[in-house]
Write a protein that holds these residues in place. Sequence first.
Motif, short mmCIF file in Angstrom:
data_model
loop_
_atom_site.label_atom_id
_atom_site.label_comp_id
_atom_site.label_asym_id
_atom_site.label_seq_id
_atom_site.Cartn_x
_atom_site.Cartn_y
_atom_site.Cartn_z
N ILE A 1 -49.46 -43.30 8.72
CA ILE A 1 -48.28 -44.13 9.00
C ILE A 1 -47.08 -43.66 8.17
N LEU A 2 -47.32 -43.25 6.93
CA LEU A 2 -46.23 -42.70 6.11
C LEU A 2 -45.67 -41.43 6.75
N GLY A 3 -46.55 -40.56 7.22
CA GLY A 3 -46.10 -39.33 7.89
C GLY A 3 -45.32 -39.62 9.15
N ARG A 4 -45.77 -40.62 9.91
CA ARG A 4 -45.04 -40.99 11.13
C ARG A 4 -43.66 -41.54 10.79
N ALA A 5 -43.55 -42.23 9.65
CA ALA A 5 -42.24 -42.74 9.22
C ALA A 5 -41.29 -41.58 8.93
N ILE A 6 -41.79 -40.55 8.24
CA ILE A 6 -40.97 -39.38 7.93
C ILE A 6 -40.59 -38.65 9.22
N GLN A 7 -41.55 -38.52 10.13
CA GLN A 7 -41.28 -37.90 11.43
C GLN A 7 -40.17 -38.65 12.16
N GLY A 8 -40.30 -39.97 12.22
CA GLY A 8 -39.34 -40.79 12.95
C GLY A 8 -37.94 -40.67 12.38
N PHE A 9 -37.84 -40.67 11.04
CA PHE A 9 -36.52 -40.56 10.40
C PHE A 9 -35.89 -39.22 10.74
N GLY A 10 -36.68 -38.14 10.67
CA GLY A 10 -36.14 -36.81 10.99
C GLY A 10 -35.76 -36.69 12.46
N TRP B 1 -48.99 -49.71 14.36
CA TRP B 1 -48.02 -49.24 13.39
C TRP B 1 -47.78 -47.74 13.50
N VAL B 2 -48.71 -47.01 14.10
CA VAL B 2 -48.48 -45.58 14.31
C VAL B 2 -47.29 -45.36 15.23
N PHE B 3 -47.11 -46.27 16.19
CA PHE B 3 -45.94 -46.24 17.07
C PHE B 3 -44.75 -46.97 16.45
N SER B 4 -45.00 -48.19 15.94
CA SER B 4 -43.91 -49.05 15.49
C SER B 4 -43.11 -48.45 14.35
N ILE B 5 -43.79 -47.82 13.38
CA ILE B 5 -43.08 -47.27 12.23
C ILE B 5 -42.21 -46.10 12.67
N TYR B 6 -42.67 -45.35 13.67
CA TYR B 6 -41.88 -44.23 14.20
C TYR B 6 -40.59 -44.76 14.83
N ILE B 7 -40.72 -45.83 15.63
CA ILE B 7 -39.55 -46.43 16.28
C ILE B 7 -38.57 -46.96 15.23
N LEU B 8 -39.10 -47.66 14.24
CA LEU B 8 -38.26 -48.26 13.20
C LEU B 8 -37.49 -47.18 12.44
N MET B 9 -38.20 -46.16 11.95
CA MET B 9 -37.53 -45.14 11.15
C MET B 9 -36.62 -44.25 11.99
N ASN B 10 -36.94 -44.09 13.26
CA ASN B 10 -36.06 -43.38 14.16
C ASN B 10 -34.74 -44.13 14.32
N LEU B 11 -34.86 -45.46 14.43
CA LEU B 11 -33.69 -46.31 14.58
C LEU B 11 -32.84 -46.30 13.32
N VAL B 12 -33.49 -46.29 12.17
CA VAL B 12 -32.77 -46.27 10.89
C VAL B 12 -32.16 -44.89 10.63
N GLY B 13 -32.92 -43.83 10.94
CA GLY B 13 -32.46 -42.49 10.64
C GLY B 13 -31.31 -42.03 11.50
N THR B 14 -31.23 -42.52 12.74
CA THR B 14 -30.22 -42.03 13.68
C THR B 14 -28.79 -42.20 13.16
N PRO B 15 -28.35 -43.42 12.83
CA PRO B 15 -26.95 -43.56 12.39
C PRO B 15 -26.67 -42.88 11.05
N ILE B 16 -27.68 -42.84 10.17
CA ILE B 16 -27.48 -42.24 8.84
C ILE B 16 -27.28 -40.73 8.96
N ILE B 17 -28.19 -40.05 9.67
CA ILE B 17 -28.08 -38.60 9.81
C ILE B 17 -26.86 -38.23 10.64
N ALA B 18 -26.57 -39.04 11.68
CA ALA B 18 -25.39 -38.77 12.50
C ALA B 18 -24.12 -38.85 11.67
N LYS B 19 -24.04 -39.86 10.80
CA LYS B 19 -22.86 -40.00 9.93
C LYS B 19 -22.78 -38.84 8.95
N LEU B 20 -23.91 -38.45 8.37
CA LEU B 20 -23.92 -37.33 7.44
C LEU B 20 -23.51 -36.03 8.12
#
Length: 450
Positions: free
Chosen positions: A103-112, A50-69
């Motif tokens: 894992i929470l920190g990795r999620a924040i990292q991935g989203f950013g 999950w240290v890897f997986s959550i980063y990938i997931l939040m990176n995938l979610v964050g990309t279109p949202i931040i790009a649109k913003l």
Amino acid sequence: MVSKFRSPDNKVLLVLFLGVLMGALDIAIVGPALTPIKDYFGAASRDMTWVFSIYILMNLVGTPIIAKLSDMNGRKKMYIASILLFSAGSLVVASAPSLSIVILGRAIQGFGAGGIFPVASAVIGDMFPPEKRGRALGLIGAVFGIAFIVGPVVGGVLLMISWQAIFLVNLPIAVLLLYLAVKYIPSSSPRKKVPFDWAGMIVLSIMLGSFVFGVNQLDTTDLISSIVSTKVLPYLVASILLLFFLIAIEKRSVNPIITPILFGSRQLKISHTLAFGAGFCEVSLVYLPMLAVASFSISPSGSSFMLIPSVLALSVGAPTFGRLLDKIGSKKVINFGTACLTVGMLLLAAFVSNWTMFFISTVIVGFGLSALLGAPIRYILLNETNEQHRGSAQGLMTIFTSTGQLISAAVIGAIIGSATNPVAGFSTAYLIIGVFSLALVLVSTRLKPK
């Protein structure tokens, strides 16, 4: 935002380069830290995925949202916000009292991190005229090759201090980046305020989350049974159903997060296909050390050095092809890149136990990937979209690339895991990727000339 080209500034390129490098390095250097983190918290090996997986997931979610913003509120604001989120996540990981907080920190990292590369690419599109975008994108694309060369070395040095140091090192870099971004990245006037597509954002996030979670639950040693299991099938079905729901929402939205116009032209549709294919083929690099262990009896610790030829080729190829884009156009560059991928993969499949051919083929693969992953596809997207949709287009490309990576990892893992002879399994996997690359050659011929 009003579209007009500003005077390109090497200082702006430096800020974008350093931001992308920070995000890329975090991917490259975190691997060696997994075992120390596991031992530090007494965690189970399965939990560490999950240290890897959550980063990938939040990176995938964050990309279109931040790009649109960034399309709505300006590139500068969202680039700074992405760096702040990434550095905040780094601090959370480094100070975590438990694996759950890591894992929470990795999620924040991935989203950013999801916003750094797409927004950087969009800034280049805003600042550079079409005939100069290739060189700039090539320099940014070369960052990933540099990160994978420098990353393991930096990680090893920092681990001598502590595993926390791997994440704490991001903080001074982030402070420098924030200062440079505020000073040098030009501000842009936000577009007329329109409602944010909250419904689209929520459905997109759940859809991507379901897909990533389902794929990560696959048992690659028994792929078919795993797919139809209750751990996987419901999530994959849910992601497909949500896709149709998302399409319906976006068609009615006044400001869709995934703009239907981004699928409007043949050039854009081909670009999305190539982005998926580039992600699918890129995963092959991850398995090269395993192939080296199986074929040449190299130690696992030494096998990572077998990536150096392909990574060096990628580092040299990315800026070279970037410059060529401005001279000969994207079609010829991508035709050459997909052809290199095909030849390299088929050579790997045919000569999996030959030292010389291993290095030759991995160099060819590295050059092929550099003609897809770095500048060329992003170059097409910048030229095919206006400033209003430029960030969203870059974010969408990342979604297609990441989806290709996830599917490829499951397919290759299943082939290797089910093979009675590991070397033969690798040969079959690279043969399949070679045939897939050949299909990309045919797709790339449909691109319009320069």
